[in-house]
Design a protein around this motif. Structure first.
Motif, PDB file in Angstrom:
ATOM      1  N   GLY A 293      26.112  48.438  43.584  1.00  0.00           N
ATOM      2  CA  GLY A 293      25.442  47.357  44.276  1.00  0.00           C
ATOM      3  C   GLY A 293      25.441  47.423  45.786  1.00  0.00           C
ATOM      4  N   LEU A 294      26.178  48.362  46.403  1.00  0.00           N
ATOM      5  CA  LEU A 294      26.263  48.405  47.865  1.00  0.00           C
ATOM      6  C   LEU A 294      25.154  49.290  48.456  1.00  0.00           C
ATOM      7  N   ILE A 295      24.667  48.882  49.633  1.00  0.00           N
ATOM      8  CA  ILE A 295      23.612  49.633  50.315  1.00  0.00           C
ATOM      9  C   ILE A 295      24.167  50.979  50.784  1.00  0.00           C
ATOM     10  N   HIS A 296      23.436  52.059  50.501  1.00  0.00           N
ATOM     11  CA  HIS A 296      23.894  53.388  50.898  1.00  0.00           C
ATOM     12  C   HIS A 296      22.707  54.297  51.181  1.00  0.00           C
ATOM     13  N   PHE A 297      22.984  55.473  51.755  1.00  0.00           N
ATOM     14  CA  PHE A 297      21.928  56.413  52.128  1.00  0.00           C
ATOM     15  C   PHE A 297      22.498  57.816  52.186  1.00  0.00           C
ATOM     16  N   GLN A 298      21.586  58.803  52.263  1.00  0.00           N
ATOM     17  CA  GLN A 298      21.956  60.193  52.521  1.00  0.00           C
ATOM     18  C   GLN A 298      20.926  60.798  53.471  1.00  0.00           C
ATOM     19  N   LEU A 299      21.385  61.505  54.504  1.00  0.00           N
ATOM     20  CA  LEU A 299      20.512  62.115  55.505  1.00  0.00           C
ATOM     21  C   LEU A 299      20.898  63.584  55.678  1.00  0.00           C
ATOM     22  N   ASN A 300      19.907  64.465  55.593  1.00  0.00           N
ATOM     23  CA  ASN A 300      20.149  65.888  55.817  1.00  0.00           C
ATOM     24  C   ASN A 300      20.200  66.145  57.324  1.00  0.00           C
ATOM     25  N   ILE A 301      21.389  66.437  57.835  1.00  0.00           N
ATOM     26  CA  ILE A 301      21.543  66.695  59.273  1.00  0.00           C
ATOM     27  C   ILE A 301      21.582  68.190  59.570  1.00  0.00           C
ATOM     28  N   GLY A 302      21.341  69.013  58.557  1.00  0.00           N
ATOM     29  CA  GLY A 302      21.331  70.456  58.758  1.00  0.00           C
ATOM     30  C   GLY A 302      19.941  70.973  59.119  1.00  0.00           C
ATOM     31  N   LYS A 303      19.852  72.253  59.407  1.00  0.00           N
ATOM     32  CA  LYS A 303      18.595  72.879  59.785  1.00  0.00           C
ATOM     33  C   LYS A 303      17.927  73.576  58.612  1.00  0.00           C
ATOM     34  N   THR A 304      18.550  73.468  57.440  1.00  0.00           N
ATOM     35  CA  THR A 304      18.001  74.073  56.221  1.00  0.00           C
ATOM     36  C   THR A 304      17.869  72.997  55.151  1.00  0.00           C
ATOM     37  N   PRO A 305      17.094  73.256  54.102  1.00  0.00           N
ATOM     38  CA  PRO A 305      16.996  72.276  53.019  1.00  0.00           C
ATOM     39  C   PRO A 305      18.368  72.002  52.403  1.00  0.00           C
ATOM     40  N   ALA A 306      18.509  70.810  51.845  1.00  0.00           N
ATOM     41  CA  ALA A 306      19.763  70.422  51.193  1.00  0.00           C
ATOM     42  C   ALA A 306      19.459  69.950  49.776  1.00  0.00           C
ATOM     43  N   LEU A 307      20.488  70.032  48.938  1.00  0.00           N
ATOM     44  CA  LEU A 307      20.352  69.637  47.534  1.00  0.00           C
ATOM     45  C   LEU A 307      21.621  68.923  47.097  1.00  0.00           C
ATOM     46  N   ALA A 308      21.439  67.811  46.403  1.00  0.00           N
ATOM     47  CA  ALA A 308      22.584  67.061  45.876  1.00  0.00           C
ATOM     48  C   ALA A 308      22.252  66.569  44.473  1.00  0.00           C
ATOM     49  N   PHE A 309      23.306  66.361  43.703  1.00  0.00           N
ATOM     50  CA  PHE A 309      23.161  65.776  42.379  1.00  0.00           C
ATOM     51  C   PHE A 309      24.033  64.526  42.312  1.00  0.00           C
ATOM     52  N   ALA A 310      23.494  63.473  41.697  1.00  0.00           N
ATOM     53  CA  ALA A 310      24.216  62.219  41.575  1.00  0.00           C
ATOM     54  C   ALA A 310      24.379  61.855  40.109  1.00  0.00           C
ATOM     55  N   ALA A 311      25.542  61.303  39.783  1.00  0.00           N
ATOM     56  CA  ALA A 311      25.782  60.730  38.459  1.00  0.00           C
ATOM     57  C   ALA A 311      25.987  59.233  38.644  1.00  0.00           C
ATOM     58  N   LEU A 312      25.465  58.450  37.704  1.00  0.00           N
ATOM     59  CA  LEU A 312      25.539  56.993  37.818  1.00  0.00           C
ATOM     60  C   LEU A 312      26.089  56.397  36.537  1.00  0.00           C
TER      61      LEU A 312
END
Length: 247
Positions: free
Chosen positions: A180-199
Motif C-alpha cells: 500500500g505504500l507509494i514507491h518508484f524505481q528509476l534507472n540512474i545508469g547509462k545502460t538499460p536496466a532490468l528488474a523482476f518483482a514478486a508480489l
C-alpha cells in the motif's frame, strides 16, 4: 497430632514454596513462544488472499457473473500449460514517455496462480527510465535487480510523518516495498536496466499516483486539487491536460 499439623502449616516445606515459583517461571519462559505462535496464526487467518481449498484453481472468466476473484477451471481439464507463463522471455518496449515497461504476471495474465496468493512482474528500463510513483493496494512487493543500477524508494503513511526511504540498487540487490505504500524505481545508469518483482497477491492492483490524481475520468474538481496542492488553477488545468502514460 493437631499441634503437629498447625506447626506444619506455620512452617511450610521448601518444596511447597519452590513448586509454584517453578511453574510460574516455566510459564513465563514459554510465553514469548506462545505469543509468536498466536501472531503467526493470526497473520495466516487474516492473509490478504484467501487460502485455497484444493490443490489449484486455474482461473477462467465467466462473462455473466462478477465475483470477488476468479472461477476455477475444471481440474480434469487443467494441463501443464496452465502453470506456464512465457511473458518474461522478451524485453518490454521502453520507447514511451516514461522509458520503462512493466510486464505483469498477475492472475489476468497467468490464470495458474489463481488462489495461490502470489504474482510477478518484469520491469524493463531504458537509460533514465522511470517506473513512476505508484502503490499496490493489495500486495507487498519485493524487487531484485537483474541488470543495471536503480534508484528506488518508498514513502511511509501520515502516521509515520511520510518518511522517505531510498537506496541505490545494483545487480543482485533486493529491496522490499511494504503493501500500500507509494514507491518508484528509476534507472540512474547509462545502460538499460532490468528488474523482476514478486508480489504477495494474485491481483495486487496498481494505482499510478499522477495518473489517478490528474488523469482520472471524469476529472477531479479543480477546486479540490488547487486546495489540496496549494497551487493556482492554471497549474491544475495544465496537469489535467497532459497525457498520462500508463506503462
Amino acid at each position: 497430632m493437631q499441634d503437629i499439623s498447625l506447626l506444619s502449616q506455620a512452617n511450610p516445606r521448601r518444596e511447597d514454596i519452590e513448586a509454584p515459583a517453578l511453574r510460574c517461571a516455566t510459564t513465563m519462559k514459554f510465553l514469548p513462544i506462545s505469543l509468536l505462535i498466536l501472531a503467526l496464526a493470526t497473520a495466516t487467518a487474516f492473509a490478504y488472499d484467501p487460502s485455497p481449498l484444493q490443490d489449484f484453481c486455474v482461473a477462467i472468466n465467466d462473462p455473466k457473473v462478477f465475483v470477488n476473484g476468479k472461477f476455477c477451471k475444471d481440474p480434469k481439464q487443467v494441463t501443464a500449460e496452465d502453470f506456464l507463463f512465457k511473458g518474461f522471455r522478451y524485453p518490454g518496449n521502453t520507447a514511451n514517455p516514461l522509458g520503462s515497461k512493466v510486464t505483469p504476471a498477475f492472475v489476468d495474465q497467468f490464470p495458474g496462480i489463481n488462489t495461490l496468493g502470489i504474482s510477478m512482474a518484469r520491469i524493463d528500463f531504458a537509460p533514465g527510465g522511470l517506473n513512476p510513483p505508484h502503490t499496490h493496494p493489495r500486495g507487498t512487493e519485493i524487487l531484485v535487480v537483474a541488470e543495471g543500477t536503480l534508484l528506488v524508494g518508498f514513502v511511509t503513511s501520515n502516521q509515520l510523518n511520510n518518511t522517505f526511504f531510498t537506496k541505490v540498487l545494483y545487480k543482485g540487490d533486493v529491496f522490499v516495498f511494504p503493501i500500500g505504500l507509494i514507491h518508484f524505481q528509476l534507472n540512474i545508469g547509462k545502460t538499460p536496466a532490468l528488474a523482476f518483482a514478486a508480489l504477495s497477491s494474485q491481483n495486487p492492483g496498481v494505482i499510478t499516483i499522477a495518473n489517478a490524481v490528474f488523469g482520472s475520468k471524469p476529472p477531479i474538481s479543480a477546486d479540490v486539487l488547487t486546495k489540496a496542492f496549494q497551487v493556482d488553477k492554471k497549474v491544475v488545468d495544465y496537469l489535467q491536460a497532459q497525457f498520462w502514460y500508463d506503462n
